[in-house]
Design an enzyme around this catalytic site. Structure first.
Site, short mmCIF file in Angstrom:
data_model
loop_
_atom_site.label_atom_id
_atom_site.label_comp_id
_atom_site.label_asym_id
_atom_site.label_seq_id
_atom_site.Cartn_x
_atom_site.Cartn_y
_atom_site.Cartn_z
N ASP A 125 10.35 -17.72 -18.35
CA ASP A 125 10.04 -16.67 -19.31
C ASP A 125 10.71 -15.38 -18.86
O ASP A 125 10.22 -14.66 -17.98
CB ASP A 125 8.53 -16.46 -19.43
CG ASP A 125 8.18 -15.55 -20.59
OD1 ASP A 125 8.31 -15.99 -21.75
OD2 ASP A 125 7.78 -14.40 -20.36
N GLU A 127 12.33 -11.52 -18.91
CA GLU A 127 11.97 -10.20 -19.39
C GLU A 127 13.21 -9.33 -19.42
O GLU A 127 14.07 -9.42 -18.54
CB GLU A 127 10.91 -9.56 -18.49
CG GLU A 127 9.54 -10.22 -18.54
CD GLU A 127 8.86 -10.10 -19.89
OE1 GLU A 127 9.16 -9.13 -20.63
OE2 GLU A 127 8.05 -10.98 -20.23
N ASP A 231 15.09 -17.15 -24.94
CA ASP A 231 15.48 -17.07 -23.52
C ASP A 231 16.79 -17.79 -23.25
O ASP A 231 17.72 -17.22 -22.65
CB ASP A 231 14.38 -17.67 -22.64
CG ASP A 231 13.05 -16.95 -22.80
OD1 ASP A 231 12.70 -16.12 -21.95
OD2 ASP A 231 12.35 -17.23 -23.80
N HIS A 288 3.81 -9.52 -20.63
CA HIS A 288 5.18 -9.00 -20.52
C HIS A 288 5.58 -8.70 -19.07
O HIS A 288 6.63 -8.09 -18.85
CB HIS A 288 5.42 -7.78 -21.41
CG HIS A 288 5.31 -8.11 -22.87
ND1 HIS A 288 5.93 -9.20 -23.44
CD2 HIS A 288 4.65 -7.49 -23.88
CE1 HIS A 288 5.65 -9.24 -24.73
NE2 HIS A 288 4.87 -8.23 -25.02
N ASP A 293 3.35 -14.13 -17.39
CA ASP A 293 3.51 -14.88 -18.63
C ASP A 293 3.91 -16.33 -18.36
O ASP A 293 3.46 -17.25 -19.05
CB ASP A 293 4.56 -14.21 -19.52
CG ASP A 293 4.02 -12.97 -20.22
OD1 ASP A 293 2.81 -12.72 -20.16
OD2 ASP A 293 4.83 -12.23 -20.82
#
Length: 334
Positions: A125, A127, A231, A288, A293
């Site tokens: 995940d 960011e 992603d 986030h 996450d």
């Protein structure tokens, strides 16, 4: 050096003197309240735009200390491989320095478990909207149904001024209190990929390597799991182009958990938090913050598996034209 990587000049990473280890309220750690920590550490402070416009904080489920006495706050410097207090007994007693995570009770005896095509899932995940800022990957073992290892790096943008980086990080991580550890540990994306490939080549269970450079360069007995296609379909190729490297071949296919959720439960959930609400799983940690996450996504993954879902590849790039992505499930989240 892998054959698909474009030539580049290695840049020397200059490290400032390491500060005291950062304390993160991990989703799987027992929070310790203290006035110096911001409220956002013990709550999911915001919802993603795709799921809700409400600004009401989500209160996490706080583990009961007696039942979960082994859980400790995570040392984020450790996840970057830069904790300087590994010989400090008091520090080791107070803070977690393990990348393994027990997600729940034993799964032995469960009748709904499906035989999976893969032995491991790599829960990813990212960011960072402009450039990638955080690259967390959790190694989920299908046999134990737990996270058995992790790779976590903060990523320094390559096309921004220092002033813009400072503004970007303050806006992204300042409310979490993670801006300091980001500045102390972040490295450029090409170094992250080099270190990630070393991690992928480690032996699992004493003999299985998740990735070998030979052949087609794809993963071995493992598949990426993401919450959405962004992603790996969009962001990783963009970052590779910005960083001057070719797209590594192990990013050619992945499992979008939202599509698996839709096809298995016949319920539409546009994001991680909505899937968790549907399944009655309380969100933990800071939404986030990528490492948090990823752990919440792993909890959704575990729930799907124990309910009997079969996880299969949902998206694959064309070998001859990697820019083209084929989506393999007709019923999917657009």
């Amino acid at each position: 050096m892998a054959t698909w990587r474009s030539p580049f000049l290695r840049r020397t990473l200059l490290l400032s003197p390491p500060p005291p280890p950062f304390l993160q309220f991990s989703p799987f750690s027992t929070p310790i309240l203290h006035s110096q920590f911001k409220r956002s550490f013990v709550q999911c402070s915001s919802l993603s735009m795709e799921e809700s416009t409400s600004s009401t904080p989500i209160q996490p489920e706080i583990p009961e200390t007696g039942r979960n006495s082994r859980w400790k706050p995570m040392c984020l410097y450790y996840t970057q491989g830069k904790c300087t207090k590994m010989d400090d007994a008091l520090h080791l007693e107070k803070f977690c320095h393990s990348c393994s995570v027990e997600l729940g009770e034993s799964v032995s005896g469960l009748k709904n478990l499906q035989k999976q095509e893969f032995d491991y899932f790599l829960v990813l995940d990212l960011e960072g909207k402009v450039e990638i800022l955080e690259f967390p990957v959790l190694l989920f073992d299908v046999k134990t149904m737990d996270v058995v290892d992790a790779f976590h790096r903060f990523v320094r943008p390559t096309k921004m001024s220092e002033k813009r980086i400072n503004e970007y990080i303050e806006g992204k991580y300042g409310s979490f209190g993670v801006d300091r550890v980001w500045h102390d540990t972040a490295i450029n994306f090409e170094e992250v990929i080099e270190q990630f490939e070393i991690w992928l080549r480690k032996e699992c269970d004493g003999h299985i390597k998740l990735w070998r450079e030979g052949g087609d360069g794809r993963l071995n007995g493992a598949a990426f799991v993401t919450c959405g296609n962004w992603d790996l379909k969009t962001k990783v190729p963009q970052q590779c182009e910005v960083s001057g490297i070719k797209l590594p071949p192990y990013f050619m296919e992945w499992i979008n958990l939202k599509d698996i959720f839709l096809n298995f439960y016949n319920r539409r959930a546009p994001g991680m938090l909505s899937m968790m609400r549907e399944l009655g799983i309380p969100p933990l940690g800071s939404h986030h913050l990528g490492i948090d996450d990823s752990k919440n996504i792993a909890r959704v993954l575990r729930h799907l598996l124990t309910d009997g879902a079969l996880l299969q590849i949902t998206a694959r790039r064309a070998q001859a034209s990697p820019d083209r992505v084929r989506f393999l499930l007709q019923n999917r989240i657009k």
